[in-house]
Motif scaffolding. Structure first.
Motif, PDB file in Angstrom:
ATOM      1  N   ALA A  64      18.208   3.629  24.112  1.00 13.41           N
ATOM      2  CA  ALA A  64      19.181   4.283  23.237  1.00 13.41           C
ATOM      3  C   ALA A  64      19.201   3.520  21.912  1.00 13.41           C
ATOM      4  CB  ALA A  64      20.568   4.294  23.866  1.00 13.41           C
ATOM      5  N   THR A  65      19.122   4.251  20.807  1.00 14.03           N
ATOM      6  CA  THR A  65      18.989   3.626  19.495  1.00 14.03           C
ATOM      7  C   THR A  65      19.948   4.234  18.484  1.00 14.03           C
ATOM      8  OG1 THR A  65      16.645   3.114  19.821  1.00 14.03           O
ATOM      9  CG2 THR A  65      17.403   3.260  17.552  1.00 14.03           C
ATOM     10  N   ILE A  66      20.590   3.386  17.713  1.00 11.23           N
ATOM     11  CA  ILE A  66      21.384   3.825  16.565  1.00 11.23           C
ATOM     12  C   ILE A  66      20.563   3.550  15.308  1.00 11.23           C
ATOM     13  CG2 ILE A  66      23.475   3.484  15.191  1.00 11.23           C
ATOM     14  CD1 ILE A  66      24.867   2.519  17.720  1.00 11.23           C
ATOM     15  N   ALA A  67      20.412   4.580  14.467  1.00 13.04           N
ATOM     16  CA  ALA A  67      19.746   4.415  13.172  1.00 13.04           C
ATOM     17  C   ALA A  67      20.801   4.424  12.076  1.00 13.04           C
ATOM     18  CB  ALA A  67      18.738   5.541  12.950  1.00 13.04           C
ATOM     19  N   PHE A  68      20.672   3.518  11.109  1.00 14.01           N
ATOM     20  CA  PHE A  68      21.652   3.442  10.029  1.00 14.01           C
ATOM     21  C   PHE A  68      20.947   3.105   8.724  1.00 14.01           C
ATOM     22  CE2 PHE A  68      21.286  -0.574  12.257  1.00 14.01           C
ATOM     23  CZ  PHE A  68      21.176  -1.528  11.243  1.00 14.01           C
ATOM     24  N   PHE A  69      21.591   3.412   7.614  1.00 12.78           N
ATOM     25  CA  PHE A  69      21.006   3.136   6.305  1.00 12.78           C
ATOM     26  C   PHE A  69      20.859   1.629   6.126  1.00 12.78           C
ATOM     27  CE2 PHE A  69      23.303   7.183   4.652  1.00 12.78           C
ATOM     28  CZ  PHE A  69      22.369   7.976   5.305  1.00 12.78           C
ATOM     29  N   ALA A  70      19.672   1.190   5.758  1.00  9.82           N
ATOM     30  CA  ALA A  70      19.419  -0.243   5.590  1.00  9.82           C
ATOM     31  C   ALA A  70      20.282  -0.853   4.491  1.00  9.82           C
ATOM     32  CB  ALA A  70      17.941  -0.475   5.285  1.00  9.82           C
ATOM     33  N   SER A  71      20.675  -0.037   3.537  1.00 13.72           N
ATOM     34  CA  SER A  71      21.476  -0.546   2.416  1.00 13.72           C
ATOM     35  C   SER A  71      22.937  -0.773   2.780  1.00 13.72           C
ATOM     36  CB  SER A  71      21.394   0.430   1.239  1.00 13.72           C
ATOM     37  OG  SER A  71      21.883   1.706   1.615  1.00 13.72           O
ATOM     38  N   THR A  72      23.378  -0.263   3.937  1.00  9.84           N
ATOM     39  CA  THR A  72      24.795  -0.347   4.289  1.00  9.84           C
ATOM     40  C   THR A  72      25.152  -1.614   5.063  1.00  9.84           C
ATOM     41  OG1 THR A  72      24.459   0.898   6.345  1.00  9.84           O
ATOM     42  CG2 THR A  72      24.996   2.166   4.356  1.00  9.84           C
ATOM     43  N   MET A  73      24.213  -2.137   5.835  1.00  7.59           N
ATOM     44  CA  MET A  73      24.521  -3.338   6.617  1.00  7.59           C
ATOM     45  C   MET A  73      23.239  -4.061   6.993  1.00  7.59           C
ATOM     46  SD  MET A  73      25.779  -1.652  10.257  1.00  7.59           S
ATOM     47  CE  MET A  73      26.719  -0.313   9.505  1.00  7.59           C
ATOM     48  N   ASN A  74      23.359  -5.380   7.147  1.00  8.28           N
ATOM     49  CA  ASN A  74      22.214  -6.186   7.552  1.00  8.28           C
ATOM     50  C   ASN A  74      22.216  -6.377   9.067  1.00  8.28           C
ATOM     51  OD1 ASN A  74      24.141  -8.193   8.123  1.00  8.28           O
ATOM     52  ND2 ASN A  74      23.917  -9.142   6.100  1.00  8.28           N
ATOM     53  N   HIS A  75      21.312  -7.216   9.538  1.00 11.11           N
ATOM     54  CA  HIS A  75      21.161  -7.455  10.973  1.00 11.11           C
ATOM     55  C   HIS A  75      22.480  -7.902  11.618  1.00 11.11           C
ATOM     56  CE1 HIS A  75      18.477  -9.067  14.371  1.00 11.11           C
ATOM     57  NE2 HIS A  75      19.712  -9.362  14.736  1.00 11.11           N
ATOM     58  N   LYS A  76      23.106  -8.929  11.058  1.00 12.30           N
ATOM     59  CA  LYS A  76      24.334  -9.479  11.629  1.00 12.30           C
ATOM     60  C   LYS A  76      25.459  -8.459  11.621  1.00 12.30           C
ATOM     61  CE  LYS A  76      27.524 -13.399  11.201  1.00 12.30           C
ATOM     62  NZ  LYS A  76      27.829 -14.637  10.449  1.00 12.30           N
ATOM     63  N   GLU A  77      25.597  -7.715  10.530  1.00 16.73           N
ATOM     64  CA  GLU A  77      26.658  -6.711  10.435  1.00 16.73           C
ATOM     65  C   GLU A  77      26.439  -5.594  11.446  1.00 16.73           C
ATOM     66  OE1 GLU A  77      27.714  -7.143   5.661  1.00 16.73           O
ATOM     67  OE2 GLU A  77      26.052  -5.865   6.319  1.00 16.73           O
ATOM     68  N   ALA A  78      25.185  -5.212  11.658  1.00 14.55           N
ATOM     69  CA  ALA A  78      24.888  -4.165  12.636  1.00 14.55           C
ATOM     70  C   ALA A  78      25.272  -4.603  14.040  1.00 14.55           C
ATOM     71  CB  ALA A  78      23.405  -3.807  12.578  1.00 14.55           C
ATOM     72  N   VAL A  79      24.972  -5.856  14.360  1.00 13.44           N
ATOM     73  CA  VAL A  79      25.323  -6.384  15.676  1.00 13.44           C
ATOM     74  C   VAL A  79      26.838  -6.401  15.856  1.00 13.44           C
ATOM     75  CG1 VAL A  79      25.287  -8.456  17.121  1.00 13.44           C
ATOM     76  CG2 VAL A  79      23.209  -7.736  15.916  1.00 13.44           C
ATOM     77  N   ASN A  80      27.563  -6.791  14.834  1.00  9.37           N
ATOM     78  CA  ASN A  80      29.026  -6.863  14.930  1.00  9.37           C
ATOM     79  C   ASN A  80      29.685  -5.491  14.959  1.00  9.37           C
ATOM     80  OD1 ASN A  80      29.008  -9.667  14.931  1.00  9.37           O
ATOM     81  ND2 ASN A  80      29.177  -9.817  12.701  1.00  9.37           N
ATOM     82  N   GLN A  81      29.174  -4.564  14.161  1.00  8.13           N
ATOM     83  CA  GLN A  81      29.850  -3.278  13.986  1.00  8.13           C
ATOM     84  C   GLN A  81      29.370  -2.182  14.941  1.00  8.13           C
ATOM     85  OE1 GLN A  81      30.025  -2.011   9.823  1.00  8.13           O
ATOM     86  NE2 GLN A  81      29.952  -4.147   9.126  1.00  8.13           N
ATOM     87  N   LEU A  82      28.097  -2.211  15.311  1.00  4.87           N
ATOM     88  CA  LEU A  82      27.527  -1.104  16.079  1.00  4.87           C
ATOM     89  C   LEU A  82      27.193  -1.452  17.527  1.00  4.87           C
ATOM     90  CD1 LEU A  82      25.043   0.364  13.408  1.00  4.87           C
ATOM     91  CD2 LEU A  82      27.402   1.062  13.877  1.00  4.87           C
ATOM     92  N   LEU A  83      26.800  -2.680  17.771  1.00  6.20           N
ATOM     93  CA  LEU A  83      26.320  -3.039  19.105  1.00  6.20           C
ATOM     94  C   LEU A  83      27.357  -2.859  20.213  1.00  6.20           C
ATOM     95  CD1 LEU A  83      23.981  -4.062  20.806  1.00  6.20           C
ATOM     96  CD2 LEU A  83      24.754  -6.403  20.326  1.00  6.20           C
ATOM     97  N   PRO A  84      28.619  -3.261  20.035  1.00  7.35           N
ATOM     98  CA  PRO A  84      29.573  -3.091  21.142  1.00  7.35           C
ATOM     99  C   PRO A  84      29.687  -1.643  21.620  1.00  7.35           C
ATOM    100  CG  PRO A  84      30.479  -4.577  19.490  1.00  7.35           C
ATOM    101  CD  PRO A  84      29.233  -3.992  18.897  1.00  7.35           C
ATOM    102  N   ALA A  85      29.779  -0.701  20.688  1.00 12.68           N
ATOM    103  CA  ALA A  85      29.879   0.711  21.079  1.00 12.68           C
ATOM    104  C   ALA A  85      28.586   1.187  21.730  1.00 12.68           C
ATOM    105  CB  ALA A  85      30.199   1.569  19.858  1.00 12.68           C
ATOM    106  N   LEU A  86      27.450   0.710  21.236  1.00 13.67           N
ATOM    107  CA  LEU A  86      26.162   1.096  21.818  1.00 13.67           C
ATOM    108  C   LEU A  86      26.026   0.555  23.238  1.00 13.67           C
ATOM    109  CD1 LEU A  86      23.368   2.393  21.545  1.00 13.67           C
ATOM    110  CD2 LEU A  86      22.560   0.261  20.487  1.00 13.67           C
TER     111      LEU A  86
END
Length: 290
Positions: A239-261
């Motif tokens: 299962a993969t979430i795709a997001f705009f690269a300009s909106t968040m970096n690696h660390k932000e993606a882990v903090n903001q998206l990973l728990p819900a995923l």
């Protein structure tokens, strides 16, 4: 005595023998073009010829044949070609992932409604990760719609890294051997000497993140975070979430998206195993495999 002449059948020439087992080039080219159109979703004839590395007239004849057979269609307002509904007939006999898609669909829809970003279900075929289902049509937070059948090279995407890291060591080593040398992508921020060198870290943390994915319809504009899905202890897909690269970096993606995923991962894993949601922690299947 009979006067009927006996005509001996000539033996096969060396040339004829050498042709056995060699693919028919026109069919190989047609399948390649069909894959190019399927990956792009919609593409002009000039770009088809370039990506297929074919002369324009040759690409044109193949495209016209695919239109005639109903596999692709030309858009009415411009000279672009896209997959036609009949192309789905090519997958009727392949049903291994039907259960995964049908079970995961309501969960990835819920996740997209929660976070806004598109979510995909991806499985492996050979050296490619192939899209089985996605919620791109549910959200405006996407540069392009991706259709089932779109593929990415397994060593260079978050889907592939998450899938490979969830495999038993013996199976992983066999696949890595069959992949052959992996060539780093120039300018790719994820580039390492071998793009699979980080699999141990992916296995340990239970997810993969690839920033500015180069092998998409819009290269470098999107990043992805992926987690493996399991059916009874075996990796079944990603299962993969795709997001705009300009909106968040690696660390932000882990903090903001990973728990819900990971919560969605947990629900899908439970459903695939025929269980109801329990207190099992997200990502525990991966550590069990490791």
């Amino acid at each position: 005595m009979s006067n009927v002449a006996v005509v001996e059948k000539p033996e096969a020439t060396n040339t004829e023998e050498s042709q056995k087992g060699i693919p028919i080039r026109s069919i190989s080219r047609a399948l390649n073009i069909l894959q190019i159109i399927n990956r792009a979703g919609s593409i002009c004839l000039m770009d088809i010829a370039k990506q297929a590395n074919l002369p324009y007239p040759s690409a044109c004849r193949i495209v016209q044949t695919l239109v005639h057979e109903g596999m692709i269609e030309r858009e009415t307002c411009r000279k672009y070609y896209r997959p036609a509904p009949s192309v789905q007939s090519l997958s009727y006999g392949y049903q291994d992932d039907d259960e995964l898609v049908s079970i995961a669909r309501p969960f990835i829809e819920d996740l997209t409604r929660e976070i806004g970003w598109p979510v995909s279900i991806v499985t492996r075929i050979g050296n490619q990760m192939v899209l089985r289902d996605s919620t791109h049509a549910m959200t405006s937070l996407t540069f392009a719609r991706y259709y089932p059948g779109y593929s990415l090279p397994i060593a260079y995407c978050a889907d592939g890294k998450a899938f490979l890291a969830a495999l038993p060591e013996e199976e992983l080593e066999l696949i890595k051997t069959n992949l052959g040398p992996r060539i780093p992508v120039p300018g790719d921020p994820n580039c390492v000497l071998d793009p699979l060198d980080d699999l141990e870290e992916v296995r340990r943390q239970g997810y993969a993140v690839v920033e500015r994915v180069p092998h998409t319809v819009t290269p470098g504009k999107t990043s992805c975070v992926s987690v493996p899905l399991h059916r009874n202890g075996r990796v079944a897909g990603v299962a993969t979430i795709a997001f705009f690269a300009s909106t968040m970096n690696h660390k932000e993606a882990v903090n903001q998206l990973l728990p819900a995923l990971q919560d969605t991962q947990h629900k899908i894993n439970q459903a695939l195993s025929g269980k109801t949601a329990s207190a099992e922690k997200p990502g525990s299947h991966l550590s069990a495999v490791a």
